[in-house]
Design a protein around this motif. Structure first.
Motif, PDB file in Angstrom:
ATOM      1  N   TYR A  89       8.189   2.548   1.978  1.00 55.58           N
ATOM      2  CA  TYR A  89       8.711   3.303   0.844  1.00 55.58           C
ATOM      3  C   TYR A  89       7.669   3.477  -0.251  1.00 55.58           C
ATOM      4  CZ  TYR A  89      11.451   4.795  -3.124  1.00 55.58           C
ATOM      5  OH  TYR A  89      11.905   5.496  -4.205  1.00 55.58           O
ATOM      6  N   LYS A  90       6.810   2.486  -0.448  1.00 57.28           N
ATOM      7  CA  LYS A  90       5.818   2.574  -1.543  1.00 57.28           C
ATOM      8  C   LYS A  90       4.877   3.756  -1.342  1.00 57.28           C
ATOM      9  CE  LYS A  90       2.331  -0.586   0.357  1.00 57.28           C
ATOM     10  NZ  LYS A  90       1.551  -1.817   0.122  1.00 57.28           N
ATOM     11  N   THR A  91       4.672   4.187  -0.097  1.00 56.71           N
ATOM     12  CA  THR A  91       3.809   5.343   0.160  1.00 56.71           C
ATOM     13  C   THR A  91       4.418   6.594  -0.460  1.00 56.71           C
ATOM     14  OG1 THR A  91       3.070   4.331   2.230  1.00 56.71           O
ATOM     15  CG2 THR A  91       2.688   6.699   1.978  1.00 56.71           C
ATOM     16  N   TYR A  92       5.727   6.763  -0.260  1.00 59.62           N
ATOM     17  CA  TYR A  92       6.406   7.898  -0.894  1.00 59.62           C
ATOM     18  C   TYR A  92       6.423   7.739  -2.415  1.00 59.62           C
ATOM     19  CZ  TYR A  92      10.115  10.934  -2.545  1.00 59.62           C
ATOM     20  OH  TYR A  92      10.825  11.860  -3.259  1.00 59.62           O
ATOM     21  N   LEU A  93       6.710   6.544  -2.891  1.00 60.67           N
ATOM     22  CA  LEU A  93       6.787   6.298  -4.333  1.00 60.67           C
ATOM     23  C   LEU A  93       5.475   6.666  -5.024  1.00 60.67           C
ATOM     24  CD1 LEU A  93       8.336   5.154  -6.764  1.00 60.67           C
ATOM     25  CD2 LEU A  93       7.573   2.873  -6.089  1.00 60.67           C
ATOM     26  N   GLN A  94       4.346   6.325  -4.403  1.00 60.37           N
ATOM     27  CA  GLN A  94       3.042   6.635  -4.997  1.00 60.37           C
ATOM     28  C   GLN A  94       2.778   8.144  -5.050  1.00 60.37           C
ATOM     29  OE1 GLN A  94       0.416   4.406  -2.470  1.00 60.37           O
ATOM     30  NE2 GLN A  94       0.942   2.433  -3.419  1.00 60.37           N
ATOM     31  N   SER A  95       3.444   8.893  -4.184  1.00 64.87           N
ATOM     32  CA  SER A  95       3.219  10.340  -4.151  1.00 64.87           C
ATOM     33  C   SER A  95       3.933  11.082  -5.278  1.00 64.87           C
ATOM     34  CB  SER A  95       3.664  10.904  -2.796  1.00 64.87           C
ATOM     35  OG  SER A  95       5.087  10.964  -2.705  1.00 64.87           O
ATOM     36  N   ARG A  96       4.850  10.410  -5.973  1.00 69.48           N
ATOM     37  CA  ARG A  96       5.577  11.051  -7.086  1.00 69.48           C
ATOM     38  C   ARG A  96       5.585  10.095  -8.280  1.00 69.48           C
ATOM     39  NH1 ARG A  96       8.604  15.416  -4.038  1.00 69.48           N
ATOM     40  NH2 ARG A  96       9.273  16.326  -6.009  1.00 69.48           N
ATOM     41  N   PRO A  97       4.434   9.960  -8.941  1.00 71.81           N
ATOM     42  CA  PRO A  97       4.306   9.002 -10.044  1.00 71.81           C
ATOM     43  C   PRO A  97       5.087   9.447 -11.278  1.00 71.81           C
ATOM     44  CG  PRO A  97       2.328  10.342  -9.883  1.00 71.81           C
ATOM     45  CD  PRO A  97       3.172  10.696  -8.692  1.00 71.81           C
ATOM     46  N   CYS A 136      -2.011  13.869 -10.300  1.00 71.11           N
ATOM     47  CA  CYS A 136      -0.921  13.592  -9.349  1.00 71.11           C
ATOM     48  C   CYS A 136      -1.319  14.005  -7.940  1.00 71.11           C
ATOM     49  CB  CYS A 136       0.345  14.343  -9.762  1.00 71.11           C
ATOM     50  SG  CYS A 136       0.962  13.926 -11.402  1.00 71.11           S
ATOM     51  N   THR A 137      -1.901  15.181  -7.804  1.00 67.89           N
ATOM     52  CA  THR A 137      -2.209  15.695  -6.476  1.00 67.89           C
ATOM     53  C   THR A 137      -3.354  14.930  -5.834  1.00 67.89           C
ATOM     54  OG1 THR A 137      -3.630  17.376  -7.468  1.00 67.89           O
ATOM     55  CG2 THR A 137      -1.377  18.019  -6.974  1.00 67.89           C
ATOM     56  N   LYS A 138      -4.137  14.205  -6.639  1.00 72.36           N
ATOM     57  CA  LYS A 138      -5.227  13.421  -6.065  1.00 72.36           C
ATOM     58  C   LYS A 138      -4.733  12.142  -5.389  1.00 72.36           C
ATOM     59  CE  LYS A 138      -8.975  14.944  -9.105  1.00 72.36           C
ATOM     60  NZ  LYS A 138      -9.799  14.589 -10.280  1.00 72.36           N
ATOM     61  N   THR A 139      -3.452  11.801  -5.585  1.00 72.45           N
ATOM     62  CA  THR A 139      -2.910  10.610  -4.950  1.00 72.45           C
ATOM     63  C   THR A 139      -2.935  10.806  -3.438  1.00 72.45           C
ATOM     64  OG1 THR A 139      -1.465  10.242  -6.840  1.00 72.45           O
ATOM     65  CG2 THR A 139      -0.921   9.063  -4.825  1.00 72.45           C
ATOM     66  N   ASP A 140      -3.793  10.064  -2.752  1.00 71.22           N
ATOM     67  CA  ASP A 140      -3.992  10.249  -1.313  1.00 71.22           C
ATOM     68  C   ASP A 140      -3.117   9.272  -0.544  1.00 71.22           C
ATOM     69  OD1 ASP A 140      -4.841  10.833   1.183  1.00 71.22           O
ATOM     70  OD2 ASP A 140      -6.888  10.077   0.947  1.00 71.22           O
ATOM     71  N   THR A 141      -2.145   9.821   0.178  1.00 66.42           N
ATOM     72  CA  THR A 141      -1.250   8.973   0.969  1.00 66.42           C
ATOM     73  C   THR A 141      -1.546   9.076   2.456  1.00 66.42           C
ATOM     74  OG1 THR A 141       0.384  10.763   1.044  1.00 66.42           O
ATOM     75  CG2 THR A 141       0.616   9.141  -0.715  1.00 66.42           C
ATOM     76  N   THR A 142      -2.622   9.785   2.829  1.00 66.66           N
ATOM     77  CA  THR A 142      -2.871  10.013   4.257  1.00 66.66           C
ATOM     78  C   THR A 142      -3.237   8.730   4.990  1.00 66.66           C
ATOM     79  OG1 THR A 142      -5.179  10.579   3.749  1.00 66.66           O
ATOM     80  CG2 THR A 142      -3.595  12.399   3.897  1.00 66.66           C
TER      81      THR A 142
END
Length: 467
Positions: free
Chosen positions: A214-222, A201-207
């Motif tokens: 919204y999909k950027t936030y959604l990807q950060s909490r799978p 989960c923590t490897k999800t890079d949204t930087t």
């Protein structure tokens, strides 16, 4: 029969199991005395004559007051976000007659007996509906839990990930062991914000992604975060008899795990409701989907997040198969500046307490379902979770006469000028909803009618040694 009575009549009296032409007889203590068909109601009117006040809703449905077991009031300490007077005013207008306040985001949080007293004093005299209270489990407060049970909290909530506020830290496995030990034998319930990160989960890079999308936030909490949490929680179930509850299930993938855990508890002879394993979902997960969320609109942001439309339909399927137990608002408001266009930085919470009943009916009716599901999932279930089933949540003899006249055929558009909670932020502005609350009664007393809250606050605090 002695004393004075009220008789509430409706051609569509709604219980969990039936819809019929009948009446609800209420005594002068505000308690339901009997539930009658129309013939028996007419006979009673003739028998009691001037000792009975008849309140006839005609074609309006008569339903049990909604019990919203997941509301963040935030007072004291963050009253600019929401307060007891505004939250319960909105609740009354929405056909809710009981709310249960979450232990955060108030300062202090409800994690000790002294903190509960501070919160209760801030609420006293300011509640238009009845208010119960959750306690909180945080690192190191296990010795406070039994005192809070004795004071009358409905249960406890904890986080398995950061809560968003420093004064309510999340707990780990060792903290949970201490909390379960403290609660063993009390009959209380431990509710979980069930998200837990791991390395994947923590490897999800949204930087590199656009934070206004919204999909950027959604990807950060799978969904994996919810699965991780449920795996941890269910590992404890063979070692404790304490009831557990999962708040705001957003990912349908966790429901089969909960079903399996519930079946194992029941097979082992656990005699609590639903084997002591329950779960809720929220109006926003059943109404909204990720693909419709516009860019830069963080009023849609919540945790766990609103997911795709296929997930929404699976949640509906599981709810109607009784694999989820109730639907609540998770009303989690904040001030406007905290709802910025950056979805990664904005406060996560959706304001909806006033509109939950209409949101749910809009979806139910579109799916060809009738109003019995309102009673089952919005009233009976939350009351049972909170140990209020002998006072609240249903139209039956011996319970408080918390009643709502509801027009299921009328529609309205959500506009900011009708919003009664403190900050007029909600993703539902501009949306047309079906079902209008006409009148709300608390223990037989009118508290809302024709668009106006009536009189001074008449609500009680559902604690011992209050009121």
């Amino acid at each position: 029969m002695t004393g004075q009575y009220q008789l509430f009549l409706s051609k569509r009296l709604v219980t969990e199991t039936n819809i019929f032409d009948g009446g609800v007889l209420v005594n002068d203590c505000g308690v339901i005395e009997d539930v009658l068909n129309r013939n028996d109601a007419d006979k009673l009117i003739a028998e009691l004559k001037d000792r009975i006040e008849v309140i006839d809703g005609g074609e309006w449905a008569l339903i049990a007051g909604v019990v919203d077991s997941h509301v963040h009031v935030n007072e004291p300490g963050r009253t600019a976000w929401e307060g007891f007077r505004t939250a319960t005013n909105a609740a009354a207008a929405g056909g809710i007659t009981t709310i249960v306040d979450m232990p955060l985001n108030s300062i202090p949080p409800t994690t000790t007996l002294e903190n509960l007293k501070i919160k209760a004093e801030s609420a006293k005299g300011h509640v238009y509906v009845d208010v119960g209270f959750w306690g909180g489990v945080i690192v190191g407060n296990q010795n406070s839990l039994r005192d809070l049970v004795k004071a009358g909290v409905v249960g406890f909530k904890c986080f398995l990930c950061p809560s968003g506020v420093d004064e309510f830290p999340n707990v780990g496995p060792k903290d949970l062991e201490l909390a379960f030990d403290a609660l063993e034998g009390t009959g209380s319930v431990l509710a979980f914000h069930a998200e837990l990160e791991d390395e994947s989960c923590t490897k999800t890079d949204t930087t590199e992604e656009d934070p206004e999308e919204y999909k950027t936030y959604l990807q950060s909490r799978p969904p994996k975060m919810e699965l991780n949490a449920i795996t941890l929680i269910t590992d404890f179930l063979g070692k404790t008899n304490v009831r557990v509850h999962i708040v705001h299930v957003s990912s349908s993938t966790v429901v089969p795990l909960l079903e399996k855990a519930r079946a194992a508890r029941i097979a082992a002879g656990h005699d609590a409701w639903r084997g002591g394993v329950t779960a809720e979902t929220c109006h926003h997960y059943l109404t909204l989907s990720a693909d419709e969320i516009p860019r830069g609109h963080s009023e849609y942001k919540c945790a766990p997040p609103i997911r795709d439309i296929n997930n929404k339909e699976k949640l509906w399927k599981f709810l109607l198969e009784d694999k989820l137990d109730m639907v609540v608002s998770d009303h989690s408001p904040c001030t406007p500046e905290l709802k910025c266009s950056n979805n990664l930085e904005a406060w996560g919470g959706i304001s909806s307490v006033q509109f939950g009943l209409s949101l749910f009916w809009t979806q139910l009716s579109a799916r060809g379902l009738d109003m019995r599901s309102i009673s089952k999932y919005l009233s009976v279930g939350p009351a049972q979770l909170c140990g209020l089933q002998n006072r609240k949540g249903a139209i039956k003899a011996g319970l408080d006469a918390d009643l709502v006249f509801f027009d299921p055929d009328e529609s309205f558009v959500v506009t900011s000028n009708i919003i009664r909670h403190k900050n007029k932020l909600t993703p539902y502005i501009g949306k047309e909803l079906k079902g209008v609350v006409k009148k709300t009664y608390l223990r037989g007393k009118l508290i809302y009618a024709d668009g106006e809250v009536i009189g001074q606050p008449k609500g009680k605090l559902l604690l011992k040694n209050y009121n």
